[in-house]
Design a protein around this motif. Structure first.
Motif, short mmCIF file in Angstrom:
data_model
loop_
_atom_site.label_atom_id
_atom_site.label_comp_id
_atom_site.label_asym_id
_atom_site.label_seq_id
_atom_site.Cartn_x
_atom_site.Cartn_y
_atom_site.Cartn_z
N LYS A 20 0.86 -1.19 0.00
CA LYS A 20 0.00 0.00 0.00
C LYS A 20 0.89 1.23 0.00
O LYS A 20 2.10 1.15 0.20
N PHE A 70 -0.54 -2.51 4.93
CA PHE A 70 -1.50 -1.70 5.66
C PHE A 70 -1.12 -1.61 7.13
O PHE A 70 -1.16 -0.52 7.72
N LYS A 74 -0.45 1.93 9.03
CA LYS A 74 -1.53 2.42 9.90
C LYS A 74 -1.04 3.29 11.05
O LYS A 74 -1.60 4.38 11.28
#
Length: 90
Positions: A20, A70, A74
């Motif tokens: 990501k 992710f 985060k």
């Protein structure tokens, strides 16, 4: 960045699908200095890289500032949100 080893039956596309990107968006609120300092402190950028990302976001509207899974992105996302920057993970 450390490359993941492929498991039997896993192709390279599967690994990149998990990758990501944290996107920083331009805003009219935060100063260049604040954005640069945040990129250095939170993303681990060197001063030159942080300045380039801030300028790219300013002139293009957004800039990818960090990549990873992710779960890796985060906490960085959360801290940047806490500092009132506009970011997304995509």
């Amino acid at each position: 960045m450390v490359k993941e080893k492929l498991k039997p039956g896993q192709d390279q596309k599967e690994l990149t699908d998990n990758e990501k990107e944290l996107i920083l968006f331009n805003d009219e609120v935060n100063t260049f200095e604040f954005v640069i300092d945040t990129l250095i402190e939170v993303c681990g950028h060197d001063p030159f890289q942080a300045e380039q990302c801030a300028l790219t976001a300013h002139f293009n509207g957004k800039c990818g500032v960090k990549s990873g899974t992710f779960h890796e992105l985060k906490p960085v996302y959360d801290e940047m949100i806490n500092r009132q920057l506009t970011v997304s993970i995509s």
